[in-house]
Design an enzyme around this catalytic site. Structure first.
Site, PDB file in Angstrom:
ATOM      1  N   ASP A  42      14.819  29.179  40.674  1.00 54.50           N
ATOM      2  CA  ASP A  42      16.083  29.054  40.047  1.00 54.50           C
ATOM      3  C   ASP A  42      15.798  27.517  39.300  1.00 54.50           C
ATOM      4  O   ASP A  42      15.661  26.306  39.618  1.00 54.50           O
ATOM      5  CB  ASP A  42      17.195  29.014  41.023  1.00 54.50           C
ATOM      6  N   GLU A  96      13.007  29.955  35.925  1.00 53.19           N
ATOM      7  CA  GLU A  96      14.055  30.096  35.091  1.00 53.19           C
ATOM      8  C   GLU A  96      14.365  28.872  34.656  1.00 53.19           C
ATOM      9  O   GLU A  96      14.528  27.815  35.536  1.00 53.19           O
ATOM     10  CB  GLU A  96      15.251  30.394  35.941  1.00 53.19           C
TER      11      GLU A  96
END
Ligand code: GLC
Length: 566
Positions: free
Chosen positions: A211, A272
């Protein structure tokens, strides 16, 4: 079916993203859970995917849909237990499906034991040094230390008193106040995450989605400096921004790679990260995470030239580092593609969504056709294809979620300026009737619209022309057609058509325009039609230039796959 030890299994995988709280509820509490996933392994298997990626399922108060993690090495009791996780993993592996889990290293939740300790400790203490605490500005420290903005609040700083702290410091959170940022200048944080990665890898997890991988490192040297522009678009040299995509973040991933490579096959990861394609390549290098999401298609309209530009850039960037490209047209943060492509490209999507879809008409037929055509196009590209749950059903964005049921901090924390991401996170319709359309025995945690009845897995499974049936065939074929990671473009003389082939004679043609395209005329009799995103014959007999033409014309917003003899 067992899992191969091929260390390159991920390079051209089809990976299906599960948003666990909205996938399948096994106990009727309205929240999807781990046993729900296990109960649907036959379904996942029917999609011919190589892996699933699970968005966070860890204990969380859900201030940000689970991206506020209380404990990185456990399962939220509302979603099950570690034993349930192990059972799911085993059963997925048995049918040849690997598992990625989501690692959220930029921030924990405010309920994480470390943050609780930090708040209860003195300024300057070791406990506080795991996060980013600072004194405020102003005569009495009443102003935030810098102007850093947060994604979900005006300021990236909250005063410790808001969390029960007794002192006069502020803590940094680049997202919601319930998501305090870790201090990655602290070795203890590095060790903690290495232990977490090892914890899941030892259990048999095959990969990790990282993330906001570009945000972990910040310039925390004293005095902290203001950010001059947002987001990350400063006048500073690339790699030296205060907050985003700093060069020093790569040291973290190099260390992670050493850990991943101690496993057989090595564990894999996908970043990401929001950065230009050429900088993204570093996250994806074999010395670091191996892959990074290429998000440029999320921004693109359904337009041949926009797609081609992104594809060329993505392939070149991946090649420059020996990675493989990733392709995706949606995820849990994005408007559903069938809706996005059904809007005129000039429409401001955010304003349209906020208006409940009233400011402009939505062309559902074109939008859906375009979405399936785009999915089939990206499946044929060299590299990985990511599918987000519900994409295979052709779901539209759910609009008009009643205000008191909106969960997303993007709405709740940003002065309600953006209706947020709940519209793509509504629990899946498994059946066309029954409570919560077969999602569970109770009321789903986000309201499902009536039109879900027409889009259920049950209904679409019985319709050979449904999006689900088209996806199933496409993914199965894809698994058989995988070819070396190369692509050749073919000139079409038509700016609305993209045509490429792979080294094994697999051709993919997409019609982005409004007219019909005579592809058989160009390819000749020897071309074998493998599959198309809309039934070509069903499209009827067309009168093209005064001639009747049947299955050899590609209707608007359609992709066809063909095989040509080598
Ligand atoms: C990522 C996630 C998003 C989340 C944010 C903060 O962008 O995809 O859902 O809100 O990180 O963790």
């Amino acid at each position: 079916m067992g899992l191969s030890l091929d260390k390159d299994w991920w390079r051209q995988a089809a990976i299906y993203q599960i948003y666990p709280r909205s996938f399948k509820d096994s106990n009727g509490d309205g929240l999807g859970d781990i046993k729900g996933i296990t109960s649907k392994i036959d379904y996942l298997s029917s999609l011919s995917i190589d892996a699933v990626w699970l968005s966070p399922f860890y204990p969380s108060a859900l201030a940000d849909g689970g991206y506020d993690v209380d404990d990185y090495r456990d399962v939220d009791p509302k979603l099950g237990t570690l034993a349930d996780f192990d059972e799911m993993l085993l059963k997925l592996h048995e049918v040849g499906i690997r598992v990625f889990v989501d690692i959220v290293p930029n921030h924990s939740s405010n309920r994480h034991i470390w943050f609780q300790e930090a708040i209860a400790s003195e300024p300057g203490s070791a406990a506080r040094n795991r996060y980013i605490f600072r004194n405020g500005k102003g005569a009495n420290g009443e102003l935030p230390p810098t102007n850093w903005p947060s994604h979900f609040a005006p300021s990236a700083w909250s005063h410790e008193s808001t969390q029960g702290g007794k002192g006069n410091q502020w803590y940094c959170h680049m997202f919601a106040p319930e998501q305090p940022d870790f201090n990655w200048d602290n070795r203890e944080v590095h060790d903690e995450f290495l232990s977490t990665l090892k914890f899941w890898a030892d259990r048999g997890v095959d990969g990790f989605r990282i993330d906001v991988a570009h945000m972990l490192k910040k310039d925390l040297s004293e005095p902290l400096q203001d950010q001059d522009k947002y987001p990350g678009l400063t006048n500073r040299k690339p790699g030296q921004d205060i907050l985003f995509d700093r060069d020093d973040v790569h040291e973290i991933y190099k260390e992670w790679r050493l850990l991943f490579d101690t496993y057989n096959p090595p564990r894999v990861a996908v970043a990401e990260a929001y950065a230009p394609a050429e900088r993204l390549a570093r996250y994806a290098s074999p010395e670091e995470l191996g892959q990074a999401f290429n998000f440029e298609l999320l921004e693109a309209n359904f337009n041949a030239q926009e797609f081609k530009t992104v594809i060329d850039r993505g392939l070149a960037a991946a090649k420059s580092q020996g990675s493989s490209s990733t392709w995706t047209i949606n995820n849990h943060d994005q408007m559903r593609p069938a809706t996005k492509y059904g809007l005129n490209p000039t429409v401001d999507r955010l304003r349209w969504k906020n208006s409940g879809g009233t400011t402009h008409p939505l062309d559902e037929v074109s939008g859906l056709n375009a979405a399936i055509a785009a999915s089939m196009l990206i499946m044929a590209l060299p590299g990985c294809t990511y599918i987000y749950q519900g994409e295979e059903l052709g779901l539209f964005e759910v609009l008009n979620i009643p205000e008191d049921q909106i969960q997303d901090p993007q709405y709740l924390r940003n002065n309600k300026a953006d209706k947020g991401r709940d519209g793509c996170r509504v629990p899946l319709p498994w059946t066309s009737s029954g409570s919560s359309f077969g999602f569970g025995d109770g009321k789903a945690h986000l309201p499902q619209p009536q039109w879900f009845a027409e889009k259920s897995i049950e209904k679409e499974s019985h319709d050979s022309k449904s999006p689900l049936s088209i996806f199933r065939t496409a993914l199965k074929l894809r698994s058989q057609l995988i070819a070396p990671e190369e692509l050749t473009w073919h000139e079409t003389g038509n700016k609305h058509i993209l045509h490429f082939s792979r080294p094994n004679g697999w051709h993919c043609i997409t019609n982005f325009g409004g007219g019909y395209y005579d592809f058989m005329g160009l390819l000749g009799e020897k071309a074998e039609i493998l599959h198309s995103s809309q039934p070509l014959t069903e499209a009827g007999l067309y009168l093209i230039h005064g001639q009747i033409s049947a299955a050899d014309s590609l209707p608007p917003a359609t992709t066809v796959w063909l095989r040509l003899p080598q």
